[in-house]
Enzyme design. Structure first.
Site, PDB file in Angstrom:
ATOM      1  NE  ARG A 268      -0.564  -4.500   9.471  1.00 50.37           N
ATOM      2  CZ  ARG A 268       0.669  -3.939  10.171  1.00 50.37           C
ATOM      3  NH1 ARG A 268       1.250  -4.976  10.873  1.00 50.37           N
ATOM      4  NH2 ARG A 268       1.376  -2.931  10.054  1.00 50.37           N
TER       5      ARG A 268
ATOM      6  CE1 TYR B  51      12.924  -4.655   8.505  1.00 58.32           C
ATOM      7  CE2 TYR B  51      15.350  -4.447   8.274  1.00 58.32           C
ATOM      8  CZ  TYR B  51      14.096  -4.449   7.765  1.00 58.32           C
ATOM      9  OH  TYR B  51      13.855  -4.324   6.298  1.00 58.32           O
TER      10      TYR B  51
ATOM     11  CG  ASN C  42      -0.267  -0.006   2.404  1.00 58.58           C
ATOM     12  OD1 ASN C  42       0.216  -1.127   2.746  1.00 58.58           O
ATOM     13  ND2 ASN C  42      -0.232   1.240   3.249  1.00 58.58           N
TER      14      ASN C  42
END
Length: 298
Positions: free
Chosen positions: A57, A217, A34
């Protein structure tokens, strides 16, 4: 694929219209699309004439991205389906949706990822969520959608990071596990991830030799790189599986800082995803540069 001893290969150039093997019947799936690199990659695929499945999501953000593509005249090549790769029910719903509309996919780009640290921060508060999404989520979604890969010429590109290469891991025991190609397995990768989360829970992670920058991460990408290497070995000759680090890119994750734009990163990723079948590689980790092209680390 992520060894600290590396060799530079000749850089890969951008694909041209005269070398295209794809058509509108070629299906690409991009997760976490997105915004940022994912959105830019959907846009690039659509511009090149593929049919693209944009996932997000958050449904409202996904639909907003679709509106943006519509304003560019690209919505005819793109469709949207909500997908949260950290949620098994969401994965099942996506697979059911995909199966009802398409026979197979040609390209899967696992781009969806989270990072809760700002630049120069390194909190472990959300370590479990980061690992659950970036590693386990990408793995579970890949396993669920893999049966729908086109029998020949299909590709998986995992968007990764140099922060997750083995030279960043100083824990000798964990590094030895991931370096052992003969014994590498999902269970052994999961064991490394479990050891990291245990160290986070008991507060010993700082002295255990884990990567020092964006540790949670980095470990999630370390695991994803290892899983990609394993998957490439298991499906050699059937599906191409590679990793790609887009470098320091101007996205929300980097607070808008970076050496190049999301569109630049998407152009590099598209180059890898659309390699001619005769040049298609597998089991490699590519580092991108807008000036030097892309080089693989063996």
């Amino acid at each position: 694929m992520v060894s600290s001893s590396t060799m530079q290969q000749p850089p890969i150039c951008h694909p041209t219209t005269t070398t295209r093997w794809w058509s509108k019947d070629s299906i690409a799936i991009v997760t976490g699309a997105n915004k940022g690199i994912g959105y830019a990659l959907v846009k690039r695929f659509a511009e090149l004439g593929l049919t693209v499945v944009l996932t997000s999501r958050d449904q409202s953000r996904g639909l907003k991205a679709m509106d943006s593509l519509k304003s560019l005249g690209l919505d005819g090549n793109v469709c949207f389906c909500q997908l949260d790769i950290s949620n098994k029910d969401s994965i099942r719903s996506f697979v059911s949706w995909f199966r009802s509309r398409f026979n197979a996919f040609d390209i899967l780009v696992n781009n969806a990822a989270v990072c809760f640290n700002a630049m120069n921060e390194n909190s472990m508060e959300h370590a479990e969520s980061v690992v659950k999404t970036n590693y386990y989520g990408s793995k579970l979604f890949t396993q669920a959608i893999l049966p729908f890969s086109r029998p020949s010429n299909s590709r998986i590109l995992n968007i990764s990071s140099r922060l997750g290469t083995l030279d960043k891991l100083k824990n000798a025991e964990m590094k030895a596990i991931l370096e052992n190609e003969e014994k590498l397995s999902e269970d052994r990768i999961d064991m490394v991830v479990g050891a990291f989360l245990k160290d986070v829970k008991d507060g010993s992670w700082e002295k255990q030799g884990w990567p020092k920058i964006w540790t949670d991460y980095s470990v999630s990408k370390l695991a994803l790189n290892a899983y990609s290497r394993l998957l490439a070995k298991q499906y050699r000759g059937v599906v191409s599986v590679n990793c790609f680090c887009p470098g320091f890119t101007q996205t929300a994750m980097t607070d808008g800082q970076g050496k190049h734009s999301a569109d630049d990163a998407a152009q590099m990723a598209a180059t890898l995803a659309l390699l001619l079948p005769s040049r298609l590689t597998t089991g490699k980790f590519y580092a991108g540069s807008t000036t030097r092209g892309m080089h693989s680390k063996l």
